[in-house]
Scaffold this active site. Structure first.
Site, mmCIF file in Angstrom:
data_model
loop_
_atom_site.group_PDB
_atom_site.id
_atom_site.type_symbol
_atom_site.label_atom_id
_atom_site.label_comp_id
_atom_site.label_asym_id
_atom_site.label_seq_id
_atom_site.Cartn_x
_atom_site.Cartn_y
_atom_site.Cartn_z
ATOM 1 C CB CYS A 147 1.150 0.053 -2.212
ATOM 2 S SG CYS A 147 2.923 0.038 -1.860
ATOM 3 C CG ASN B 212 3.635 4.838 -1.546
ATOM 4 O OD1 ASN B 212 3.976 5.724 -2.336
ATOM 5 N ND2 ASN B 212 3.965 4.855 -0.266
#
Length: 335
Positions: free
Chosen positions: A152, A316
């Site tokens: 991420c 994320n």
């Protein structure tokens, strides 16, 4: 062209959000899920209720031993060994390897025994080629059967770095990610032999940690290999992280010009990947934001014409899960 048929191995945070994103986008069809630790009733419950992203807005039910989501009938398996998952019986061609366990190519290749055609690892991989949407997905070729969607953080950092490097050139840089807590951390102090600090309670500590996210940029942008590295601070928030990139540029510029460059990219070449804001934002403002990278124009600073600090936010969980879906949609079209 029909949507690629997807199987998800591991129905954790990313697995569940990949399913949500696939249904919301409509570019991929999830036809199967494998998780040996969650039975069907609990699977439906965990999809329906989410403490961070809210209750699922659509219909979730169980019928004939399958998970039903907004009219999509999803076959459910419960195998511990990826080689035993009969993906072909559900016509699942593209597998999202979301357990976090089978990140090496030889481990992920076990999915082929059940009929899978491609595997996308939803984590960094030491030996699988990594692709970041908006950065290097055009380099994907059909002979690649196992690929990684990177991390991420790399999905936030790489688009930012690409735009800056193409305009000004990057001599070197250091990245810090102030990263939301994740499931691998301890709720209270506990044993963690490989990372002593990582064993400290996540709810009351800022925890320095390692990350390969910055070095991984060198894998998706080889011209920057060896020029970037970084570290992380894990903080007690449930979601949304922020990249702090301190970088030395090759050519002189002003911060106003950098802002204009980032805004132009967000509106054009990086549209759908990057966003731009000048508002006085904080982390919760980006929960459930589907962008990989939100450039915070008001947070960056410049020391001189070649040395600056750039700040970019990312969800994320949700932003990354959307890129997994986008990557599958992309590779399914490459013949």
């Amino acid at each position: 062209m029909t949507a690629p048929k997807v199987g998800i191995n591991g129905f954790g945070r990313i697995g569940r959000l990949v399913l949500r994103a696939a249904i919301e986008k409509g570019t991929c069809q999830v036809v199967a899920i494998n998780d040996p630790f969650i039975d069907l009733d609990y699977m439906a419950y965990m999809l329906k209720y989410d403490s961070t992203h809210g209750r699922y807005a659509g219909d979730v039910s169980i019928k004939d031993g399958k998970l039903q989501v907004d009219g999509n009938s999803i076959t459910v398996f419960a195998h511990r060994d990826p080689a035993e998952i009969p993906w072909a019986t559900a016509a699942a061609d593209y597998i999202v390897e979301a357990t976090g366990v089978f990140t090496l190519k030889d481990k992920a290749a076990a999915h082929f025994k059940g009929g899978a055609k491609k595997v996308v690892i939803s984590a960094p991989s030491k030996d699988a080629p990594m692709f970041v949407c908006g950065v290097n997905e055009a380099k994907y070729t059909p002979d690649l059967d196992i690929i990684s969607n990177a991390s991420c953080t790399t999905n936030c950092l790489a688009p930012l770095v690409k735009v800056i490097h193409e305009k000004y050139g990057i001599e070197e840089g250091l990245m810090t990610t102030v990263h939301a807590t994740t499931a691998t951390q301890k709720t209270v102090d506990g044993p963690s032999n490989k990372d002593w600090r990582g064993g400290r309670g996540r709810g009351r500590n800022i925890i320095p940690s390692s990350t390969g996210a910055a070095k991984a940029v060198g894998k998706v942008m080889p011209e920057l290999n060896g020029k970037l590295t970084g570290m992380a601070f894990r903080v007690p928030t449930p979601d949304v992280s922020v990249v702090d990139l301190t970088v030395r540029l090759a050519s002189e510029t002003t911060y106003e010009d950098i802002k204009a460059t980032m805004k132009a990219a967000a509106d054009d070449s990086m549209k759908g990947i990057m966003k731009y804001t000048e508002d006085a934002v904080v982390s919760t403002d980006f929960i459930h934001d589907d962008a990989s990278c939100i450039f915070d124009a008001s947070a960056g600073i410049m020391l001189n014409s070649k040395f600056c600090k750039l700040v970019a936010w990312y969800d994320n969980e949700w932003g990354y899960s959307n890129r997994v879906v986008d990557l599958i949609a992309h590779i399914s079209k490459v013949q």
